[in-house]
Write an enzyme that holds these catalytic residues in place. Structure first.
Site, PDB file in Angstrom:
ATOM      1  CG  HIS A 128      -2.177  -0.973   1.089  1.00 33.77           C
ATOM      2  ND1 HIS A 128      -2.952  -1.413   2.234  1.00 33.77           N
ATOM      3  CD2 HIS A 128      -2.760  -1.400   0.106  1.00 33.77           C
ATOM      4  CE1 HIS A 128      -3.901  -2.310   1.619  1.00 33.77           C
ATOM      5  NE2 HIS A 128      -3.925  -1.923   0.551  1.00 33.77           N
ATOM      6  CG  ASP A 134      -0.263   3.805   4.028  1.00 33.96           C
ATOM      7  OD1 ASP A 134      -0.351   2.999   2.905  1.00 33.96           O
ATOM      8  OD2 ASP A 134      -0.542   3.705   5.234  1.00 33.96           O
ATOM      9  CG  HIS A 163      -3.434  -4.948   5.365  1.00 34.87           C
ATOM     10  ND1 HIS A 163      -4.385  -4.331   6.166  1.00 34.87           N
ATOM     11  CD2 HIS A 163      -2.989  -3.959   4.554  1.00 34.87           C
ATOM     12  CE1 HIS A 163      -4.300  -3.051   5.852  1.00 34.87           C
ATOM     13  NE2 HIS A 163      -3.398  -2.803   5.057  1.00 34.87           N
TER      14      HIS A 163
END
Lengths: 297, 297
Positions: free
Chosen positions: B63, B65, B137
């Protein structure tokens, strides 16, 4: 009013004081980002500006320090419910780079992104236009100008004397039409004047070339990289950058009103005045910005 | 001494106070970066640390970030003359993402980069090892542990009584060998003890799963994401994250000594204590970090 926020003012390597390149131009609902170096989305937060208001991104070139904030910004817009079309403009190669960039992480997307490779005037409204010109930096690289057009305005003192009523007739005058009122003819050219246009130029990363001066001619604000002091002129040439002195010579020759120096090396973190002095020798109205500085024009 | 610097502690959207995820573990010449969110290279500067000392990058998942600082960091290492091999580890997919990532800008490179997709123990020296475990996740995601092995040490008080001379003989004892000195036999187990190992666990982005507790068992330091307060437990589950309370339950069940909460949402910028209180209800020895905090262990 045009607002310009310097979100990042460093060169290729950021310092504790300066983030990578990014400048935000705000005008009448448009929020145009010129370059978007790594960390730009956080600079928005520090400047208390909302990145979701961004309408267009103009990319000077695809060196990392000018573009590596794009993926994170695009992701944050997606997470924040951005639902307009985002327009991204850049030099040749931008379409491929943009496609690659969205394959480097799990991008959730959700809004349209339009990418255009530009050379020349590429966006125009009744009120302003955007134009690009190829620079010389080893990779395809654009300089940009934002030009707010001069509108036709009513000359209020002449209007008062004419005793014309306000309303529809004045709107016609503003459009350049002559009018007739109570049998009398009024010429638009006698009751109106044309505002001066406002020109803001962005020259980010280039070596000196023969066409910069003409492209930025008569800028109200010339924003120009100055990665080196003139003592490193040979190095600037080698790395295809400008010295502060060269930037000031461009400002002088182009008859620009004000020069703003940015893209400052960390080598000058302790003595930024050195860069400014280099420019002021040639062009007095030179200034050096730091991160989050705001200019109004 | 193991030093841990929290370079970034925000969740998916950074705030003026918190940069995107990144943690630096320094131990005996190793500088291991766990995740590298956008802006990490500048956080190094703010922490007055040299990014060029980085030896390994451990990626939890792809992801944005957690990874969008990698290209800029890699470019800065290149510009700064980095000349070692940089080792990058991550979950399944890391090799493709890394390849794509280096096609998103004009990367000048100049040093070898070795990329490895891991699950289980993946790096070991005489002194420490690194291990990863798949988390949950939505995309491939790893948790990591760093374990400094317990060395065999001489028990100084027993040594004094034994009247053995220092030097070569002691080195043998440390290696677990029994020795003979002036006709007398000395057993290694009687003159040495084994240090306790030190375990530091990094759980960045996951929903609750059945194997976290076992993986982080007996951590001296459990560094754990806590994107939500327990009042948003349903939301945490939907977005596959942990609440602060769930993090503290993991700390308690795993018999960890200390819990460090990170990956904090900007929604708690004004009241971070709320997150901390949520954890302390279950596990007293909980702490919440801010950017550039340093822990020694």
């Amino acid at each position: 009013m045009i607002n310009i926020t310097f979100l990042g003012t460093s060169d290729a390597i950021p310092s504790a004081k300066r983030n990578h390149s990014s400048i935000l131009l705000n005008y009448d609902g448009e929020n145009i980002l010129i370059d978007c170096g790594e960390g730009t989305q956080r600079q928005f937060r520090k400047a208390r500006l909302n990145p979701c208001k961004t309408t267009r991104i103009l990319i000077s070139h695809w060196h990392g320090d000018h573009v590596l904030g794009i993926p994170g910004l695009l992701q944050t817009l997606a997470l924040s419910g951005y639902n307009k079309t985002l327009f991204i403009y850049g030099p040749k190669g931008t379409k491929v780079f943009m496609k690659n960039l969205l394959n480097t992480f799990v991008f959730t997307g959700g809004y349209p992104i339009k990418v255009e490779e530009t050379n020349g005037k590429f966006f125009e409204t009744n009120d302003f236009y955007l134009e690009s010109k190829r620079m010389t930096h080893g990779v395809p690289c654009n300089a940009y100008v934002f030009v707010k057009k001069g509108k036709i305005r009513i000359d209020k003192s002449k209007l008062k004397k004419s005793k014309l009523p306000s309303g529809l007739l004045l709107r016609k005058l503003k459009q350049g039409e002559d009018i007739t009122y109570q049998g009398k003819k009024y010429l638009a050219k006698n009751l109106t004047f044309k505002e001066k246009e406002k020109k803001i130029s962005f020259v980010l990363d280039t070596s000196l070339n023969k066409w910069i001066v003409n492209f930025v001619k008569n800028s109200d604000l010339l924003i120009c990289e100055s990665a080196f002091h003139s003592e490193f002129e040979a190095k600037a040439k080698e790395y295809k950058h400008l010295t502060a002195k060269q930037a000031s010579e461009i400002a002088k020759k182009s008859k620009s009103k004000k020069l703003i120096l940015t893209h400052i090396s960390q080598r000058y973190d302790k003595n930024p005045k050195k860069i400014l002095d280099d420019a002021r020798k040639v062009f007095k109205n030179s200034f050096l910005v730091k991160d989050l500085d705001v200019l109004e024009i």
